[in-house]
Scaffold this active site. Structure first.
Site, mmCIF file in Angstrom:
data_model
loop_
_atom_site.group_PDB
_atom_site.id
_atom_site.type_symbol
_atom_site.label_atom_id
_atom_site.label_comp_id
_atom_site.label_asym_id
_atom_site.label_seq_id
_atom_site.Cartn_x
_atom_site.Cartn_y
_atom_site.Cartn_z
ATOM 1 N N ARG A 305 0.863 -1.195 0.000
ATOM 2 C CA ARG A 305 0.000 0.000 0.000
ATOM 3 C C ARG A 305 0.900 1.246 0.000
ATOM 4 O O ARG A 305 1.237 1.776 1.066
ATOM 5 C CB ARG A 305 -0.899 0.011 1.228
ATOM 6 C CG ARG A 305 -1.981 -1.060 1.239
ATOM 7 C CD ARG A 305 -2.861 -0.901 2.489
ATOM 8 N NE ARG A 305 -4.110 -1.603 2.376
ATOM 9 C CZ ARG A 305 -4.359 -2.783 2.957
ATOM 10 N NH1 ARG A 305 -3.438 -3.388 3.673
ATOM 11 N NH2 ARG A 305 -5.549 -3.345 2.818
ATOM 12 N N GLU A 440 -12.427 -4.148 -7.078
ATOM 13 C CA GLU A 440 -12.885 -3.600 -5.797
ATOM 14 C C GLU A 440 -14.297 -3.033 -5.869
ATOM 15 O O GLU A 440 -14.838 -2.594 -4.866
ATOM 16 C CB GLU A 440 -11.963 -2.472 -5.342
ATOM 17 C CG GLU A 440 -10.530 -2.911 -5.161
ATOM 18 C CD GLU A 440 -9.695 -1.861 -4.469
ATOM 19 O OE1 GLU A 440 -9.547 -1.943 -3.248
ATOM 20 O OE2 GLU A 440 -9.195 -0.965 -5.161
ATOM 21 N N ASN A 463 -12.117 -5.666 0.772
ATOM 22 C CA ASN A 463 -12.563 -4.645 1.732
ATOM 23 C C ASN A 463 -13.471 -3.636 1.024
ATOM 24 O O ASN A 463 -14.534 -3.274 1.520
ATOM 25 C CB ASN A 463 -11.372 -3.888 2.329
ATOM 26 C CG ASN A 463 -10.360 -4.827 2.928
ATOM 27 O OD1 ASN A 463 -10.682 -5.966 3.239
ATOM 28 N ND2 ASN A 463 -9.131 -4.369 3.077
ATOM 29 N N ASP A 464 -13.016 -3.194 -0.133
ATOM 30 C CA ASP A 464 -13.831 -2.234 -0.873
ATOM 31 C C ASP A 464 -14.951 -2.913 -1.632
ATOM 32 O O ASP A 464 -16.039 -2.358 -1.773
ATOM 33 C CB ASP A 464 -12.954 -1.433 -1.839
ATOM 34 C CG ASP A 464 -12.308 -0.269 -1.125
ATOM 35 O OD1 ASP A 464 -13.025 0.446 -0.416
ATOM 36 O OD2 ASP A 464 -11.086 -0.093 -1.251
ATOM 37 N N ARG A 474 -17.185 1.156 5.031
ATOM 38 C CA ARG A 474 -16.412 0.158 5.768
ATOM 39 C C ARG A 474 -15.925 0.658 7.123
ATOM 40 O O ARG A 474 -15.524 -0.128 7.972
ATOM 41 C CB ARG A 474 -15.234 -0.333 4.915
ATOM 42 C CG ARG A 474 -14.268 0.740 4.525
ATOM 43 C CD ARG A 474 -13.330 0.300 3.414
ATOM 44 N NE ARG A 474 -12.021 -0.081 3.886
ATOM 45 C CZ ARG A 474 -10.987 -0.349 3.105
ATOM 46 N NH1 ARG A 474 -11.124 -0.313 1.784
ATOM 47 N NH2 ARG A 474 -9.831 -0.681 3.604
HETATM 48 C C1 PEP Z 1 -9.292 -3.758 -0.380
HETATM 49 O O1 PEP Z 1 -10.077 -2.837 -0.633
HETATM 50 O O2 PEP Z 1 -9.638 -4.921 -0.110
HETATM 51 C C2 PEP Z 1 -7.843 -3.488 -0.347
HETATM 52 C C3 PEP Z 1 -6.973 -4.462 -0.217
HETATM 53 O O3 PEP Z 1 -7.467 -2.192 -0.438
HETATM 54 P P1 PEP Z 1 -7.518 -1.178 0.816
HETATM 55 O O4 PEP Z 1 -7.900 -1.940 2.051
HETATM 56 O O5 PEP Z 1 -6.165 -0.572 0.921
HETATM 57 O O6 PEP Z 1 -8.574 -0.210 0.367
HETATM 58 MG MG MG Z 2 -9.303 -1.020 -1.454
#
Ligand code: PEP
Ligand code: MG
Length: 588
Positions: A305, A440, A463-464, A474
């Site tokens: 990241r 995402e 996650n997104d 989130r």
């Molecule tokens: C995600 O969205 O799953 C991801 C790995 O990116 P981040 O958590 O940095 O948004």
């Molecule tokens: Mg993400």
């Protein structure tokens, strides 16, 4: 007659932000700003007042530079970036122009001006409440406090503790963390602060258990109380009875046993009982994470990241510095692949200079690849730095939150131009970097086959994907019940992406938190994912799951789960089918 203090047992709850259990005596840490006396300053004395202020600014700046050095030595360079960010804020308009101008205008002492400025800042109408914004607010507050303390001659250089203690305060600010004598702070409790506050990050890096967000902690805890804190669960027990002490001693022993068991897994192959290999990689945010990734057996970085060093340093990092950072990570991983994601700024990850350009819906706005495409200078600088670093190892380039094929066409065209340009300048990647997109948002999952036709691989950012599929922020606790990785709608989009990977013959991995959750990991393996990338501390926990299940059984279970209607049904089914321990199934 002196009254004997009754040490009453009290249980408090907060957010566990730095794991580990600590037991020890409480020491209340007072770092609050007291009310400042306001007094008038004669017109003729204004120049002297401003001189006094400027001297204070210079001392704070040199103290911050010393703090950065101490932290670099004791914790790491990325954490030291917190103080570089504060130095940058110190030379901004607020402290250099607005404050002196207010002294001149209002003819009052500078401490009072600073107090008003801090009050105005804290009372400003709330904008987006992401963690990064909270961090910036903490920095601005920290600087105000340091200058005021210096002006009223209260600036401590180091706190003196007479014992090893658990410190408790309303809030710990980053500068506090440099004042603690090494080895004497067993744990931290604070009323304010959350998982991603700068102090939480520093506590984790220093391996000091910490619980934050403990309401009214300072009213319940006094000097000399005996405390137990659990930095994973957020539990705080004040003056525990012997039963509690025994329970926590057992927990410590159990944690040690789990650690030993996990360590015994390090050298085992990561393959299912029917001998299908599963590649386990690490998600990192800083060079310092590489060590932990390697120690836990990661065979590559599945997600770097890169925006985090920008956010911690609070400025755009120049090409040379980025290149050095990427090169260190790549060489640190030796022959293993390193997946470098281009900047994912925006949403709740904003730099201070953008704090005042607030968007109404930042998660749906100029975020991620949209930000990079809006500022091509920033994007191409990063691409150049990555390409130069790719001369030292196997690099994969990952573009976040791509939503349309047009966007992808623009990205690949910009990449092609930068690749040509650095090629002309003599840059030779060790292996030609592979290009990938993150899946995402529902649009990219639905169009996964077309995306995969145009790139080398895809990585699912669950996650997104969960956030955008279920329309649930989130980071918003009010709707966190809805945020479930087991929701069949999310599973269907993942399944669709995996199938697109099969039909195009391209690699599809997962780098969102689902990869580190045992229930989800089984579902992902069952759907056909063979590459999982996660925070390094979860690698062995997932390896334990991988080596104890058969891929065929996971595939059967995933098929059944895909026909279910609710997240709860799916979760219950997997826990039961694979006899997962309930308390560890989807938590720490
Ligand atoms: C995600 O969205 O799953 C991801 C790995 O990116 P981040 O958590 O940095 O948004
Ligand atoms: Mg993400």
């Amino acid at each position: 007659m002196a009254k004997e203090r009754v040490h009453k047992q009290i249980r408090l709850k907060g957010i566990g932000v730095s794991p580990g259990i600590a037991m020890g005596t409480a020491e209340v840490y007072r770092n609050e700003l007291e009310d400042i006396t306001v007094y008038p300053v004669e017109k003729e004395a204004v120049a002297d007042e401003i001189r006094r202020y400027v001297e204070a600014l210079e001392s704070v700046e040199s103290h911050l530079r010393e703090s950065a050095e101490i932290v670099t030595e004791k914790i790491g360079t990325t954490e030291a970036g917190i103080f570089d960010a504060q130095i940058a804020l110190l030379s901004g308009t607020l402290f250099r122009k607005t404050v002196p101008a207010a002294v001149k205008r209002d003819l009052i002492n500078v401490e009072a001006v600073l107090q008003n400025s801090l009050r105005d800042f804290l009372n400003a109408p709330p904008g987006p409440q992401g963690e990064e914004i909270k961090k910036r607010q903490q920095d601005i507050k920290d600087i105000h406090r340091q200058i005021i303390h210096l002006l009223v001659k209260k600036n401590p250089q180091c706190i003196i503790l007479y014992d090893t203690v658990i410190l408790t305060a309303r809030e710990f600010l980053p500068s506090d963390m440099t004042l603690f004598p090494p080895g004497q702070v067993l744990g931290l409790i604070a009323e304010m602060g959350g998982m991603n506050s700068h102090t939480a990050i520093m506590a984790r890096s220093s391996a000091i258990p910490a619980v934050m967000g403990v309401e009214k902690a300072s009213s319940f805890i006094t000097n000399g109380d005996f405390l137990i804190i659990d930095g994973s669960t957020g539990d705080v027990v004040v003056n525990p009875d012997s039963d509690d002490q025994e329970i926590y001693n057992e927990k410590i022993a159990r944690a040690r046993a789990i650690r030993d068991r996990m360590e015994s897994l390090i050298d085992l192959e990561s393959e299912t009982t029917d001998r299908r290999a599963v590649t386990l990689m690490a998600n990192i945010s800083r060079f310092e994470d590489v060590g932990q990734a390697r120690r836990n057996g990661a065979v590559g970085i599945g997600l770097f990241r890169t925006e985090i060093p920008f956010l911690m340093g609070e400025h755009f990092i120049a090409e040379e510095e980025q290149y050095q950072l990427y090169r260190k990570v790549i060489t640190g991983m030796e022959a293993y692949p390193v997946t470098i994601r281009t900047l994912d700024l925006g949403g709740d990850k904003v730099l201070t200079q953008d704090l005042f350009n607030r968007e109404a819906n930042p998660f749906l706005g100029l975020r991620s690849i949209r930000f990079s495409l809006r500022y091509p200078e920033i994007f191409t600088t990063q691409l150049r730095a990555i390409l130069r670093a790719s001369a030292f190892g196997r690099v994969k380039l990952l573009f976040p939150m791509v939503t349309t094929l047009d966007e992808l066409a623009t990205i690949t065209e910009i990449y092609r131009q930068v690749r040509e340009e650095v090629g002309r300048q003599g840059v030779k990647p060790l292996v030609e970097p592979l290009l990938g997109v993150m899946i995402e948002v529902p649009s990219s999952a639905l169009m996964a086959e077309s995306f995969l036709d145009r790139v080398d691989f895809a990585s699912i950012g669950t996650n997104d994907l969960i956030q955008y599929t279920l329309a649930v922020d989130r980071g918003n606790r009010l709707v966190s019940e809805l945020y479930s990785p087991y929701n069949p709608a999310v599973l269907k989009l993942i399944d669709m992406t995996v199938k697109a990977g099969k039909s195009t013959g391209k690699e599809v991995s997962v780098c969102g938190e689902m990869a580190s959750d045992p229930v989800s990991a089984i579902l992902l393996l069952g759907m056909g994912i063979n590459i999982l990338s996660m925070e390094p501390r979860y690698l062995l926990r997932i390896k334990e799951v991988v080596i104890s299940i058969s891929k065929d059984a996971a595939a059967r279970a995933a098929r059944k789960a895909l026909s279910m209607n609710t997240a709860r049904e799916v979760e219950e089914f997997i826990i039961e089918r694979f006899a997962l321990p309930r308390e560890t199934a989807s938590s720490e």
